[in-house]
Design a protein around this motif. Structure first.
Motif: not given
Length: 271
Positions: A84-89, A107-115, A117-125
């Motif tokens: 199990v891994v839980v990335p801290d987006f 807030y979500l659009t500014e701090h954790v945009p999918w393209e 930030v989050v997509r790269a975090d998911v790929a790394a996880a």
């Protein structure tokens, strides 16, 4: 003991419906470890008792990695035989408690945009999970498991042309898929191209779109995931009950435990 406050009464732009469970203090003594993924994203990792070919990418809610029972659930899923891994987006700065919910989409659009930030975090996880020791040297199969906001992330993974190739299934506890609408998209765009089987476990207070017979399941019929998704509704529960509900309430405790069991059963069917 788990510490909780009165249920939320959020604004119309919230990912959390009226009477949702609020953020919850995390008093769990973690059994796993804090790690840094290859793209510098901080994360929490928990290991199974023996090498395993199954893994879970656990997706936090808007209150972050160290809120509620997120890490406790990660440890429980690891004990069930999953890496199990839980990335801290949010990088340690989740949506501030007490902030007006009508500011959440921005807030979500500014701090954790999918393209970006989050997509790269998911790929790394996913890459991290794929590298974990497996049973008999088999390839590691990955599933997603989200809470609230994390389910919106899970659906984006499941519809992503590249990431979905590496994911076998998704579990969604009280899914906040309405965030697709609040951030300028739509349910139709979110579900289009969904290629990964999904289990939706809405609470009674969640919107009809994520329940049996709702818009999401209707849209799934036009995707590669047709016939592979299902809904288990916890009609007596409020949004957030699995990882934030007060388990001193026996009914909440029982339903939260059942949701974990149902999620595990679904993953074992798909993996």
């Amino acid at each position: 003991a788990w510490v909780s406050a009165r249920p939320l009464a959020p604004s119309a732009m919230s990912c959390c419906p009226e009477n949702s469970w609020p953020s919850l203090a995390d008093t769990h003594a973690p059994l796993g470890a804090s790690i840094t993924l290859s793209n510098s994203c901080p994360a929490y990792a928990a290991s199974p008792p023996a090498p395993s070919s199954r893994a879970i990418l656990l997706l936090e809610d808007i209150f972050g990695l160290t809120s509620g029972r997120t890490r406790a659930i990660a440890d429980h899923l690891a004990a069930e035989g999953f890496h199990v891994v839980v990335p801290d987006f949010f990088r340690g700065a989740p949506f501030p408690e007490g902030t007006a919910f009508d500011t959440l989409p921005a807030y979500l659009t500014e701090h954790v945009p999918w393209e970006s930030v989050v997509r790269a975090d998911v790929a790394a996880a996913v890459a991290y999970l794929k590298e974990q020791p497996s049973e008999g040297g088999k390839p590691v199969d990955v599933a997603t498991w989200g809470f609230c906001y994390g389910c919106w992330v899970g659906f984006q993974i499941g519809a992503d042309a590249e990431l979905s190739k590496h994911v076998k299934a998704g579990v969604n506890c009280h899914p906040s898929l309405v965030l697709a609408v609040y951030t300028g998209g739509s349910y139709e765009a979110l579900v289009a191209g969904l290629a990964v089987p999904q289990l939706l476990m809405p609470a009674g207070g969640d919107p009809p779109e994520v329940k049996e017979g709702g818009l999401v399941m209707a849209l799934v019929e036009g995707t590669p995931a047709k016939g592979k998704c299902k809904v288990i509704e916890f009609a007596e529960m409020e949004h957030g009950f699995v990882n934030r509900g007060d388990v001193k309430d026996e009914k909440v405790k029982k339903c939260a435990a059942q949701a974990i069991k149902d999620g595990l059963a679904f993953l074992k069917e798909c993996m």
